[in-house]
Design an enzyme around this catalytic site. Structure first.
Site, PDB file in Angstrom:
ATOM      1  N   ASP A  17       0.824  -1.208   0.000  1.00  0.00           N
ATOM      2  CA  ASP A  17       0.000   0.000   0.000  1.00  0.00           C
ATOM      3  C   ASP A  17       0.859   1.260   0.000  1.00  0.00           C
ATOM      4  O   ASP A  17       1.923   1.296   0.627  1.00  0.00           O
ATOM      5  CB  ASP A  17      -0.894  -0.014   1.250  1.00  0.00           C
ATOM      6  CG  ASP A  17      -2.020   0.996   1.165  1.00  0.00           C
ATOM      7  OD1 ASP A  17      -2.322   1.472   0.053  1.00  0.00           O
ATOM      8  OD2 ASP A  17      -2.600   1.314   2.213  1.00  0.00           O
ATOM      9  N   ASN A  65     -10.551  -2.400  -5.967  1.00  0.00           N
ATOM     10  CA  ASN A  65      -9.743  -1.497  -6.779  1.00  0.00           C
ATOM     11  C   ASN A  65     -10.423  -1.089  -8.086  1.00  0.00           C
ATOM     12  O   ASN A  65      -9.989  -0.137  -8.752  1.00  0.00           O
ATOM     13  CB  ASN A  65      -8.375  -2.124  -7.092  1.00  0.00           C
ATOM     14  CG  ASN A  65      -7.432  -2.121  -5.906  1.00  0.00           C
ATOM     15  OD1 ASN A  65      -6.502  -2.925  -5.833  1.00  0.00           O
ATOM     16  ND2 ASN A  65      -7.655  -1.208  -4.954  1.00  0.00           N
TER      17      ASN A  65
END
Length: 240
Positions: A17, A65
């Site tokens: 991330d 996503n």
């Protein structure tokens, strides 16, 4: 590269991330962060193989996503295919087996084909299984497992039934899960498998995750006492 007296987890999962934030801090577009992050992922794969990690799962693209801008999603898929067809060939030549976990059949055909090609080329490698969690969601994996069982006519479902119908049911649960960027949550990653995983959260953004940070995380893992719900003799109250 082996570190003396360092116990290496059998299976490590990593939530990579912070690519976009890293790029924005440098005044660059988010895609630049993804490019640098891909190189870091390549490094981590090699370090893991050299250290003796047997299974490495990288959270590459989640089912959530898809909510990102279409241009960014398209860039991620193009970057992924590019890496599979160029850089990953070097990786698998070192004994890495490439595998994919997620709703792969829902991805663009070009991505599906690239995954299939690299999976087949690395099928007989046994140094480390590199699992790319792609179009992956932990909740979705459990739902898909249950739906398989329903289609088989199951009227009573056990934990063993669900486990045997997960995407990669031969892969052991992760011993250690690392997340970068300062966020402290799983974000739908390996929900079933992480019941007794150890977690490590770092403020380091993924493009800055280097070998020293990796070893730092592994040293923290080595200080953990894993009881799996049992009793450690040093515990006065017997709680986990």
């Amino acid at each position: 590269m082996i570190i003396e007296d360092l116990k290496i987890p059998n299976h490590i999962g990593i939530i990579m991330d912070g690519n976009g934030r890293w790029a924005q801090k440098k005044g660059k577009k988010r895609n630049f962060g993804h490019e640098v992050g891909a190189q870091v992922a390549e490094n981590v794969i090699e370090w893991s193989a050299d250290l003796g990690v047997r299974y490495l799962t990288l959270y590459s693209f989640s089912t959530e996503n898809w909510k990102r801008p279409e241009s960014e999603v398209n860039f991620l898929f193009k970057l992924f295919v590019k890496y599979l067809e160029t850089r990953m060939l070097k990786i698998i030549s070192k004994g890495v087996r490439m595998r994919f976990s997620g709703r792969i059949d829902k991805l663009p055909l070009e991505v599906q084909n690239a995954c299939s090609r690299i999976e087949n080329k690395s099928l007989n490698n046994d140094k480390i299984d590199l699992i790319m969690a792609l179009n992956y969601g932990g909740r979705q994996e459990i739902v898909d497992s249950v739906n398989k069982l329903i289609s088989q006519g199951k009227s009573f479902i056990t934990e063993e039934d669900i486990l045997s119908n997960l995407y990669l049911n031969d892969v052991p649960d992760p011993d250690f899960i690392i997340r970068t960027s300062g966020e402290e949550r799983l974000s739908n990653f390996l929900l079933w498998q992480s019941a007794y995983s150890e977690f490590y959260f770092t403020d380091v953004l993924w493009p800055d995750f280097d070998y020293e940070e990796y070893i730092k995380a592994l040293k923290v893992y080595n200080k953990r006492v894993r009881r799996f719900g049992g009793i450690n003799r040093s515990d006065e109250n017997g709680c986990e």
